[in-house]
Scaffold this motif. Structure first.
Motif, PDB file in Angstrom:
ATOM      1  N   ARG A  96       0.832  -1.208   0.000  1.00 43.12           N
ATOM      2  CA  ARG A  96       0.000   0.000   0.000  1.00 43.12           C
ATOM      3  C   ARG A  96       0.867   1.258   0.000  1.00 43.12           C
ATOM      4  N   ARG A 100       0.947   3.833  -3.058  1.00 49.60           N
ATOM      5  CA  ARG A 100       0.560   5.213  -2.755  1.00 49.60           C
ATOM      6  C   ARG A 100       1.650   6.186  -3.194  1.00 49.60           C
ATOM      7  N   SER A 226      -7.091   6.703  -2.292  1.00 50.27           N
ATOM      8  CA  SER A 226      -5.785   6.440  -1.709  1.00 50.27           C
ATOM      9  C   SER A 226      -4.991   7.703  -1.420  1.00 50.27           C
ATOM     10  N   LEU A 227      -5.405   8.853  -1.958  1.00 50.74           N
ATOM     11  CA  LEU A 227      -4.626  10.069  -1.782  1.00 50.74           C
ATOM     12  C   LEU A 227      -5.344  11.138  -0.980  1.00 50.74           C
ATOM     13  N   SER A 233      -6.235   8.420   5.005  1.00 52.05           N
ATOM     14  CA  SER A 233      -4.846   8.589   5.404  1.00 52.05           C
ATOM     15  C   SER A 233      -4.766   9.261   6.770  1.00 52.05           C
TER      16      SER A 233
END
Length: 254
Positions: A96, A100, A226-227, A233
């Motif tokens: 991951r 990323r 994912s960002l 996050s």
């Protein structure tokens, strides 16, 4: 507890722990310092000189660092002409992180183009462990470079500022691309001396970075989850002693 410690130490070491009434205990013996464990320990079954996994023509040279999920290695081509930096992971968390970081670097390259002061991803391997991202070599981490060269011992104010300003410029460029690096520290600033004797820097390790502009997040669709920040996050993923001021106040990074 002190009595047990004295008995365990025996004579004469036990007598070095003196009772100071009303205060506590004082150690009165001589103190020596010995450096141990200077090699970074690896969780992967890799060693200097081993072939770089899934990357023919390169051999591992030096383990540069490690995190909970990844390790960073320097690798050298067999003919000695090329040196590369690899960030490797062996488990799902490492995969991951590497995926990323590769996406963030692709975003940075798409928005900012080629920049010598920012890491550039050359290749990735995401199909099987160890997973990795391959980066250009930008030199040594700032703290190691300074220790090896003694640069800060002799540098005046002007060259110190000349070293610092490109780092600030790289961070400003990232902010212009709606990305917060979130882990600015000496280990993530690769440094080298060019042919003129000038120090050159390159910012690396975007594994803790965040895209923070909602409009920009909406424009990258498949990367959004994912960002994005907040949500998927953790804003406190960076290194504790280098946290930004707003994190100490319990706010999101800005």
């Amino acid at each position: 507890a002190i009595d047990r410690l004295r008995r365990a130490l025996g004579e004469p070491d036990g007598a070095c722990i003196r009772t100071v009434h009303g205060q506590g205990y004082q150690f009165t013996g001589s103190v020596t310092r010995e450096v141990v464990g200077t090699e970074v320990e690896t969780r992967l079954s890799l060693a200097p000189g081993d072939p770089m996994p899934h990357r023919p023509g390169l051999r591992l040279q030096q383990l540069l660092g490690r995190s909970a999920a990844c390790e960073v290695w320097a690798a050298q081509s067999s003919d000695g002409d090329a040196r590369r930096i690899f960030k490797l992971g062996v488990d799902a968390q490492g995969l991951r992180e590497i995926r990323r970081e590769s996406r963030l670097l692709a975003h940075v390259h798409r928005v900012l183009g080629e920049r010598d002061d920012l890491a550039r991803a050359l290749a990735t391997h995401l199909e099987s462990a160890p997973y990795w991202i391959e980066l250009e070599d930008g030199g040594l981490p700032l703290d190691r470079w300074a220790a090896q060269t003694g640069w800060f011992d002799r540098a005046e104010l002007a060259p110190r500022l000349a070293l610092f300003l490109p780092v600030a410029g790289a961070v400003a460029a990232l902010h212009g691309a709606a990305l917060i690096h979130a882990d600015i520290k000496p280990a993530n600033i690769l440094t080298r001396t060019d042919g003129t004797g000038m120090a050159r820097v390159r910012l690396i390790d975007f594994g803790s970075g965040h895209v923070v502009t909602a409009l920009l997040r909406d424009g990258i669709h498949d990367l959004r989850e994912s960002l994005m920040l907040p949500g998927s996050s953790d804003p406190t993923r960076g290194t504790y002693r280098y946290f930004a001021p707003e994190l100490w106040r319990g706010a999101q990074p800005t």
